[in-house]
Scaffold this motif. Structure first.
Motif, mmCIF file in Angstrom:
data_model
loop_
_atom_site.group_PDB
_atom_site.id
_atom_site.type_symbol
_atom_site.label_atom_id
_atom_site.label_comp_id
_atom_site.label_asym_id
_atom_site.label_seq_id
_atom_site.Cartn_x
_atom_site.Cartn_y
_atom_site.Cartn_z
ATOM 1 N N HIS A 80 0.833 -1.211 0.000
ATOM 2 C CA HIS A 80 0.000 0.000 0.000
ATOM 3 C C HIS A 80 0.858 1.248 0.000
ATOM 4 O O HIS A 80 2.020 1.224 0.405
ATOM 5 C CB HIS A 80 -0.865 0.038 1.268
ATOM 6 C CG HIS A 80 -2.110 -0.779 1.176
ATOM 7 N ND1 HIS A 80 -3.138 -0.658 2.070
ATOM 8 C CD2 HIS A 80 -2.491 -1.737 0.289
ATOM 9 C CE1 HIS A 80 -4.116 -1.500 1.746
ATOM 10 N NE2 HIS A 80 -3.738 -2.175 0.677
ATOM 11 N N MET A 91 -5.143 5.504 1.833
ATOM 12 C CA MET A 91 -4.190 4.498 1.371
ATOM 13 C C MET A 91 -4.800 3.703 0.234
ATOM 14 O O MET A 91 -6.012 3.564 0.109
ATOM 15 C CB MET A 91 -3.739 3.587 2.497
ATOM 16 C CG MET A 91 -4.790 2.749 3.122
ATOM 17 S SD MET A 91 -4.025 1.829 4.466
ATOM 18 C CE MET A 91 -5.450 0.995 5.114
ATOM 19 N N HIS A 113 3.640 0.958 2.885
ATOM 20 C CA HIS A 113 3.600 -0.044 3.954
ATOM 21 C C HIS A 113 3.061 -1.344 3.394
ATOM 22 O O HIS A 113 2.524 -1.379 2.282
ATOM 23 C CB HIS A 113 2.739 0.428 5.127
ATOM 24 C CG HIS A 113 1.331 0.797 4.745
ATOM 25 N ND1 HIS A 113 1.009 2.025 4.221
ATOM 26 C CD2 HIS A 113 0.177 0.091 4.791
ATOM 27 C CE1 HIS A 113 -0.292 2.058 3.966
ATOM 28 N NE2 HIS A 113 -0.825 0.882 4.302
ATOM 29 N N MET A 115 0.174 -4.079 4.064
ATOM 30 C CA MET A 115 -1.091 -4.162 4.786
ATOM 31 C C MET A 115 -1.418 -5.623 5.008
ATOM 32 O O MET A 115 -1.567 -6.383 4.040
ATOM 33 C CB MET A 115 -2.171 -3.496 3.931
ATOM 34 C CG MET A 115 -3.351 -3.054 4.731
ATOM 35 S SD MET A 115 -2.949 -1.494 5.550
ATOM 36 C CE MET A 115 -4.207 -1.504 6.801
HETATM 37 CU CU LIG Z 1 -2.769 0.108 4.015
#
Ligand SMILES: [Cu+2]
Length: 159
Positions: A80, A91, A113, A115
């Motif tokens: 993400h 996001m 990041h 997820m």
């Molecule tokens: Cu995320």
């Protein structure tokens, strides 16, 4: 000149993480891994929370892309990014994240990041979560690397 918010956040995160990553880099490259994975962590969750983020710094020894990940703790894992949509920080999933040779790429709160979606159970601070990262090179050849990320308290700031 207008600098996208996402990029300035990533830059700030990279600066904050630098001393830690530098200290840990030696061990990662000594193992012969293609990607040095520094300071991996996962944000703790409360009961019935369906998803959480995983963060780390990735430094590839050659040009690679992060194309996915998986974990026994989650049904699936997506790559993400956080991005401004109008006035809102949202996001969204990205197909891949470029890891240019030798350049540290930060997965950090407010930026890129991993997820973890469909959590099997709450993740408590102090435990470790196994993550398998999937990389692809310019020829489309894939490789995997495993990492154990420490679960940190919910309130962990962006660093
Ligand atoms: Cu995320």
């Amino acid at each position: 000149m207008r600098i996208p918010l996402r990029h300035s956040l990533l830059f700030a995160a990279a600066l904050l993480c630098a001393p830690i990553a530098f200290a840990q880099m030696g061990a990662a490259s000594a193992s012969g891994a293609q990607v040095a994975i520094d300071a991996p962590w996962v944000r703790a969750t409360v009961p019935r929370q369906p998803a959480t983020g995983a963060f780390m710094r990735l430094t590839a020894a050659r040009d690679l892309r992060l194309v996915g990940a998986r974990s026994p703790a989650a049904e699936h894992v997506e790559v993400h990014e956080m991005a401004m949509q109008g006035q809102m920080m949202r996001m969204r999933q990205v197909a891949s994240l470029d890891l240019p040779k030798g350049r540290a790429v930060a997965l950090a709160p407010g930026g890129y990041h991993l997820m973890l979606i469909g959590l099997q159970r709450p993740l408590r601070a102090g435990e470790k979560v196994a993550l398998t990262l999937l990389f692809e090179d310019a020829d489309g050849k894939r490789s995997e690397q495993q990492v154990h990320a420490e679960v940190r308290p919910l309130a962990t700031p962006a660093s």
